[in-house]
Motif scaffolding. Structure first.
Motif, PDB file in Angstrom:
ATOM      1  N   PRO A 144       0.828  -1.210   0.000  1.00  0.00           N
ATOM      2  CA  PRO A 144       0.000   0.000   0.000  1.00  0.00           C
ATOM      3  C   PRO A 144       0.861   1.257   0.000  1.00  0.00           C
ATOM      4  O   PRO A 144       1.965   1.270   0.533  1.00  0.00           O
ATOM      5  CB  PRO A 144      -0.809  -0.116   1.289  1.00  0.00           C
ATOM      6  CG  PRO A 144      -0.119  -1.121   2.124  1.00  0.00           C
ATOM      7  CD  PRO A 144       0.714  -1.974   1.226  1.00  0.00           C
ATOM      8  N   LYS A 145       0.343   2.281  -0.631  1.00  0.00           N
ATOM      9  CA  LYS A 145       1.023   3.580  -0.666  1.00  0.00           C
ATOM     10  C   LYS A 145       0.243   4.553   0.208  1.00  0.00           C
ATOM     11  O   LYS A 145      -0.978   4.554   0.217  1.00  0.00           O
ATOM     12  CB  LYS A 145       1.101   4.090  -2.104  1.00  0.00           C
ATOM     13  CG  LYS A 145       1.959   3.183  -2.947  1.00  0.00           C
ATOM     14  CD  LYS A 145       2.133   3.713  -4.336  1.00  0.00           C
ATOM     15  CE  LYS A 145       3.030   2.726  -5.052  1.00  0.00           C
ATOM     16  NZ  LYS A 145       3.025   2.774  -6.436  1.00  0.00           N
ATOM     17  N   PHE A 146       0.974   5.378   0.918  1.00  0.00           N
ATOM     18  CA  PHE A 146       0.353   6.326   1.821  1.00  0.00           C
ATOM     19  C   PHE A 146       0.756   7.740   1.449  1.00  0.00           C
ATOM     20  O   PHE A 146       1.814   7.965   0.863  1.00  0.00           O
ATOM     21  CB  PHE A 146       0.762   6.041   3.274  1.00  0.00           C
ATOM     22  CG  PHE A 146       0.387   4.665   3.742  1.00  0.00           C
ATOM     23  CD1 PHE A 146      -0.917   4.407   4.128  1.00  0.00           C
ATOM     24  CD2 PHE A 146       1.304   3.630   3.753  1.00  0.00           C
ATOM     25  CE1 PHE A 146      -1.289   3.128   4.551  1.00  0.00           C
ATOM     26  CE2 PHE A 146       0.957   2.364   4.180  1.00  0.00           C
ATOM     27  CZ  PHE A 146      -0.341   2.118   4.570  1.00  0.00           C
ATOM     28  N   TYR A 147      -0.100   8.682   1.830  1.00  0.00           N
ATOM     29  CA  TYR A 147       0.243  10.081   1.620  1.00  0.00           C
ATOM     30  C   TYR A 147       1.415  10.446   2.528  1.00  0.00           C
ATOM     31  O   TYR A 147       1.526   9.961   3.651  1.00  0.00           O
ATOM     32  CB  TYR A 147      -0.952  10.979   1.945  1.00  0.00           C
ATOM     33  CG  TYR A 147      -2.132  10.748   1.034  1.00  0.00           C
ATOM     34  CD1 TYR A 147      -2.094  11.182  -0.284  1.00  0.00           C
ATOM     35  CD2 TYR A 147      -3.273  10.107   1.488  1.00  0.00           C
ATOM     36  CE1 TYR A 147      -3.161  10.972  -1.145  1.00  0.00           C
ATOM     37  CE2 TYR A 147      -4.357   9.892   0.649  1.00  0.00           C
ATOM     38  CZ  TYR A 147      -4.296  10.328  -0.653  1.00  0.00           C
ATOM     39  OH  TYR A 147      -5.346  10.128  -1.502  1.00  0.00           O
ATOM     40  N   LYS A 148       2.294  11.313   2.053  1.00  0.00           N
ATOM     41  CA  LYS A 148       3.488  11.682   2.809  1.00  0.00           C
ATOM     42  C   LYS A 148       3.161  12.334   4.150  1.00  0.00           C
ATOM     43  O   LYS A 148       3.904  12.199   5.115  1.00  0.00           O
ATOM     44  CB  LYS A 148       4.379  12.596   1.973  1.00  0.00           C
ATOM     45  CG  LYS A 148       5.032  11.888   0.823  1.00  0.00           C
ATOM     46  CD  LYS A 148       5.921  12.812   0.036  1.00  0.00           C
ATOM     47  CE  LYS A 148       6.537  12.052  -1.137  1.00  0.00           C
ATOM     48  NZ  LYS A 148       7.435  12.845  -1.912  1.00  0.00           N
ATOM     49  N   PHE A 203       0.742  11.576   6.151  1.00  0.00           N
ATOM     50  CA  PHE A 203       0.159  10.652   7.134  1.00  0.00           C
ATOM     51  C   PHE A 203       1.231  10.254   8.141  1.00  0.00           C
ATOM     52  O   PHE A 203       2.367   9.986   7.774  1.00  0.00           O
ATOM     53  CB  PHE A 203      -0.355   9.399   6.456  1.00  0.00           C
ATOM     54  CG  PHE A 203      -1.717   9.547   5.832  1.00  0.00           C
ATOM     55  CD1 PHE A 203      -2.334  10.769   5.680  1.00  0.00           C
ATOM     56  CD2 PHE A 203      -2.386   8.424   5.375  1.00  0.00           C
ATOM     57  CE1 PHE A 203      -3.581  10.884   5.090  1.00  0.00           C
ATOM     58  CE2 PHE A 203      -3.638   8.524   4.791  1.00  0.00           C
ATOM     59  CZ  PHE A 203      -4.227   9.758   4.656  1.00  0.00           C
ATOM     60  N   THR A 204       0.861  10.198   9.402  1.00  0.00           N
ATOM     61  CA  THR A 204       1.778   9.750  10.448  1.00  0.00           C
ATOM     62  C   THR A 204       1.077   8.726  11.321  1.00  0.00           C
ATOM     63  O   THR A 204      -0.160   8.663  11.362  1.00  0.00           O
ATOM     64  CB  THR A 204       2.241  10.932  11.326  1.00  0.00           C
ATOM     65  OG1 THR A 204       1.099  11.532  11.936  1.00  0.00           O
ATOM     66  CG2 THR A 204       3.009  11.975  10.512  1.00  0.00           C
TER      67      THR A 204
END
Length: 93
Positions: A84-88, A90-91
């Motif tokens: 999966p790819k996440f938005y930068k 997101f923490t």
């Protein structure tokens, strides 16, 4: 829910090659997996099925008057990619 895929094609315009050609299947309630070697179109098929990529030709129909790629459709379908790819921004806490 039942999803029917009819005569689905996906062609990449840069290469001009079909990655998916004349896919026909019916998916009923349940869990499905796609198995095959790299490069045969598994991820492309899922991306088309989920409306992430446009199809070149064909039709995807959902029963119960659910419009394909609508909010109601997305409420009923789940997809978990292997990586999966996440938005930068997101923490995790």
């Amino acid at each position: 829910m039942k999803i029917r895929v009819s005569n689905l094609d996906k062609k990449y315009t840069k290469k001009g090659d079909f990655i998916l050609k004349n896919i026909n299947l019916e998916l009923n309630n349940g869990i499905y997996g796609l198995i095959g070697p790299n490069g045969v179109g598994k991820t492309t098929f899922l991306h088309v099925l989920l409306g992430i990529l446009p199809m070149t030709a064909g039709e995807i129909i959902c029963d119960n008057d659910i419009k394909f790629a609508s909010d109601e459709f997305y409420d009923l379908v789940g997809y978990l990619p292997q990586y999966p790819k996440f938005y930068k921004h997101f923490t995790a806490n």
